[in-house]
Design an enzyme around this catalytic site. Structure first.
Site, PDB file in Angstrom:
ATOM      1  N   GLU A   1     -31.554 -13.185 115.560  1.00 55.48           N
ATOM      2  CA  GLU A   1     -30.954 -14.438 115.110  1.00 55.48           C
ATOM      3  C   GLU A   1     -29.470 -14.389 115.432  1.00 55.48           C
ATOM      4  O   GLU A   1     -28.803 -13.383 115.178  1.00 55.48           O
ATOM      5  CB  GLU A   1     -31.126 -14.618 113.607  1.00 55.48           C
ATOM      6  CG  GLU A   1     -30.594 -15.963 113.131  1.00 55.48           C
ATOM      7  CD  GLU A   1     -30.078 -15.966 111.705  1.00 55.48           C
ATOM      8  OE1 GLU A   1     -30.142 -17.020 111.062  1.00 55.48           O
ATOM      9  OE2 GLU A   1     -29.590 -14.911 111.233  1.00 55.48           O
TER      10      GLU A   1
ATOM     11  N   ASP B   1     -31.280 -10.023 111.777  1.00 58.10           N
ATOM     12  CA  ASP B   1     -30.453 -11.033 111.118  1.00 58.10           C
ATOM     13  C   ASP B   1     -29.048 -11.084 111.737  1.00 58.10           C
ATOM     14  O   ASP B   1     -28.449 -10.035 112.008  1.00 58.10           O
ATOM     15  CB  ASP B   1     -30.348 -10.634 109.633  1.00 58.10           C
ATOM     16  CG  ASP B   1     -29.883 -11.766 108.742  1.00 58.10           C
ATOM     17  OD1 ASP B   1     -30.502 -12.848 108.777  1.00 58.10           O
ATOM     18  OD2 ASP B   1     -28.902 -11.571 107.994  1.00 58.10           O
TER      19      ASP B   1
ATOM     20  N   ASP C   1     -37.880  -8.235 108.970  1.00 52.61           N
ATOM     21  CA  ASP C   1     -36.489  -8.614 109.061  1.00 52.61           C
ATOM     22  C   ASP C   1     -35.634  -7.357 109.006  1.00 52.61           C
ATOM     23  O   ASP C   1     -35.867  -6.483 108.182  1.00 52.61           O
ATOM     24  CB  ASP C   1     -36.126  -9.524 107.874  1.00 52.61           C
ATOM     25  CG  ASP C   1     -35.528 -10.827 108.341  1.00 52.61           C
ATOM     26  OD1 ASP C   1     -34.396 -10.795 108.838  1.00 52.61           O
ATOM     27  OD2 ASP C   1     -36.209 -11.858 108.215  1.00 52.61           O
TER      28      ASP C   1
ATOM     29  N   HIS D   1     -36.798 -20.481 107.107  1.00 48.39           N
ATOM     30  CA  HIS D   1     -36.485 -20.471 105.669  1.00 48.39           C
ATOM     31  C   HIS D   1     -35.079 -20.976 105.350  1.00 48.39           C
ATOM     32  O   HIS D   1     -34.710 -21.034 104.181  1.00 48.39           O
ATOM     33  CB  HIS D   1     -36.657 -19.051 105.139  1.00 48.39           C
ATOM     34  CG  HIS D   1     -35.651 -18.108 105.743  1.00 48.39           C
ATOM     35  ND1 HIS D   1     -35.671 -17.774 107.086  1.00 48.39           N
ATOM     36  CD2 HIS D   1     -34.585 -17.471 105.219  1.00 48.39           C
ATOM     37  CE1 HIS D   1     -34.657 -16.977 107.344  1.00 48.39           C
ATOM     38  NE2 HIS D   1     -33.983 -16.764 106.225  1.00 48.39           N
ATOM     39  N   ASP D   2     -34.277 -21.265 106.374  1.00 47.53           N
ATOM     40  CA  ASP D   2     -32.916 -21.761 106.142  1.00 47.53           C
ATOM     41  C   ASP D   2     -32.778 -23.248 106.422  1.00 47.53           C
ATOM     42  O   ASP D   2     -31.705 -23.820 106.209  1.00 47.53           O
ATOM     43  CB  ASP D   2     -31.913 -21.048 107.070  1.00 47.53           C
ATOM     44  CG  ASP D   2     -31.719 -19.575 106.728  1.00 47.53           C
ATOM     45  OD1 ASP D   2     -31.939 -19.200 105.559  1.00 47.53           O
ATOM     46  OD2 ASP D   2     -31.353 -18.825 107.641  1.00 47.53           O
TER      47      ASP D   2
END
Ligand code: ISL
Ligand code: CA
Length: 526
Positions: free
Chosen positions: A243, A190, A96, A312-313
């Site tokens: 993302e 991100d 990430d 994960h969100d």
């Protein structure tokens, strides 16, 4: 074709994957100990959520040092070992890259807050007065230190970096180079389309995210990505997936357009909004047709998609788009069938391959996610009745995805006290049981991954939608003289439906031909 196009990505949320030393927190040695499992599943690339030093206000997405491993997760030596062991098994790792903000514990910020003359002051955005922007976790985006405010689009401990400062861009390049030189394959970037702010003026009032027009998909944002590609990424043969926040297909395409040379792939959210869980406040009954339409729209709009139902969100996909109870196995396999037969790169989130469900929290004390607690505060201010607010938070909290990986029915994740409550259903939903049962969701994933890899039409083939009715999604993938038709009943009801040919792949053991059972999914060679 590149590895990232042929391959399967598996996302690891390290805190919740596997604990090796009994402190209740997943760690890198834990991941190393399960590489054989990931190899068995057939994945090619691991996306590792942040393992950098962090005070964990946003569990790693608040980075305090990009060059250090969070001691809870292990050491740099462990990380090197992970990269090496994975590479030996033919598994690549992407990390990430969080460059919109740092933790306020980062030493750059600690310097910056010392005063206006500090050389690091300009690493962040400062103003004498707040503007009217609102943030992703709700509420204001400004926090006061001394006599000025700093910008934070997320939690107040996540200060936005000032990317109009060339020194910050250089820092980012150095960070990327450091990790690429260690042998990682690339980055999941991100919130990559909001990193550059055109101005800090007031924004047009919106229901959510006032101010967005000043930092969403700005021209300079694109130029920065081009610069990172030219100056850093082009020295390697990496994979980058960004993302995004609120993109149209055109905006997504602009980020991955091969001519512009920015990213390889984009994570978009439209299909995650079909039940409105992402805007948290309003519950909308899930209608499969909305999902079909969103998937189809993006299949048709982009040459290559990031395929996913979980991360994960997001709450767990069986709980949202399938059934947690009577048809858990069938619905998880139906979702797997779609995930692995659309055009693009499939991403599997840890636990999805065994059909893990939402967390079933009973108290807010059981929830660790800062976003949930921020929304709770806002909800209280808005005088939303407690029972309604709590119900909404339990349904939407990101912790639904973060409960510990269910390796077995006892101490598989940790011998200690897990950092986040384990789901009671680990007694029957776990890797150990799934490995022993040839008809488990796990084995279904494994077989379907093998089938996909052996079937060029499912990788390179065109996508063509055949029909989208209330419950049944039908599309085809073709390459050269081969065509596969995918028929999925996305509802929990049996539907009359004629199928004339036996499927080459199915999530039921028997074949009817005159109807589709709840969540039945078939792959037929036409
Ligand atoms: O999670 C969301 C909805 O519940 C999104 O609004 C999310 O905040 C957004 O997609 C950005 O997510 C990424 O950046 C955040 C971090 O908290 C998330 O975990 C990460 O995936 C800030 O770094
Ligand atoms: Ca540990």
């Amino acid at each position: 074709m590149k590895l990232w196009q042929k391959g399967i990505v598996y996302q690891i949320y390290p805190r919740s994957f596997k604990d090796s030393n009994g402190d209740g927190i997943g760690d890198i040695p834990g991941i190393i100990s399960e590489l054989d499992y990931l190899k068995f599943l057939g994945i090619d690339i691991i996306w590792l959520s942040p393992v950098y030093l962090s005070p964990n206000n946003d569990f790693g997405y608040d980075v305090a040092d990009y060059y250090q491993i969070n001691p809870e997760f292990g050491t740099m030596h462990d990380m090197d070992l992970l990269i090496r062991r994975a590479n030996q098994l033919g598994i690549k790792i992407i990390m990430d890259l969080v460059i919109n903000h740092t933790s306020t514990e980062h030493w750059w910020f600690k310097e910056a807050k010392k005063g206006k003359d500090n050389p690091y002051r300009d690493y962040y955005h400062w103003r004498d007065k707040k503007n009217n922007w609102s943030g992703f976790f709700g509420g204001t985006t400004w926090e006061k230190v001394g006599d000025q405010y700093y910008l934070h689009l997320f939690d107040k401990t996540q200060a936005d970096l000032n990317l109009s400062n060339p020194k910050v861009i250089q820092e980012i390049k150095d960070i990327m180079t450091f990790w690429l030189d260690k042998g990682i394959y690339g980055f999941r970037c991100d919130v990559i389309n909001i990193i550059y702010k055109n101005s800090l003026k007031n924004g047009q009032r919106r229901l959510v995210l006032t101010g967005l027009e000043h930092y969403h998909s700005t021209k300079r944002n694109h130029e920065i990505l081009q610069e990172l590609r030219r100056d850093v990424l082009d020295n390697y043969d990496p994979f980058t997936v960004g993302e995004t926040v609120l993109v149209t297909p055109q905006q997504a395409y602009d980020l991955m357009d091969p001519e512009r040379k920015e990213l390889d792939l984009v994570i978009a959210f439209e299909h995650m909004d079909v039940d409105h869980i992402n805007n948290k406040w309003f519950k909308v009954k899930y209608k499969p047709q909305k999902m079909m339409e969103a998937l189809t729209k993006w299949q048709e709009a982009l040459p290559w998609n990031c395929l996913y139902f979980e991360n994960h969100d997001q709450p767990r996909s069986v709980s949202r788009f399938g059934s947690e109870t009577s048809y858990r196995e069938e619905s998880a396999k139906m979702l797997a069938t779609i995930l692995l037969t659309l055009r693009g790169t499939p991403f599997i989130y840890q636990g999805q391959e065994i059909g893990m469900t939402n967390g079933h929290f009973k108290s807010l004390d059981e929830i660790m996610d800062t976003e949930t607690h921020n929304i709770n505060k806002i909800g209280k201010k808005l005088l939303i009745p407690r029972p309604i607010l709590r119900k909404m938070l339990f349904r939407t909290t990101r912790d639904n995805a973060r409960t510990p990986m269910q390796w077995d029915d006892s101490t598989g994740f940790t011998t200690g006290q897990p950092w986040l409550k384990e789901n009671d259903n680990k007694s029957y939903i776990n890797v150990e049981l799934a490995s022993e049962d040839p008809n488990s969701i796990l084995h279904f994933y494994k077989r379907l991954i093998e089938f996909r890899k052996a079937t060029p039409a499912l990788i390179k083939g065109d996508f063509k939608v055949i029909s989208m009715t209330k419950d049944i999604y039908i599309y085809e993938r073709s390459y050269k003289d081969k065509t596969f038709r995918i028929i999925a009943n996305m509802s929990g009801k049996e539907k009359k439906f004629q199928v004339y040919k036996k499927p080459v792949f199915s999530n039921y053991l028997t074949f009817l031909g005159y109807s589709l059972r709840p969540y039945e999914a078939l792959i037929i060679e036409v």
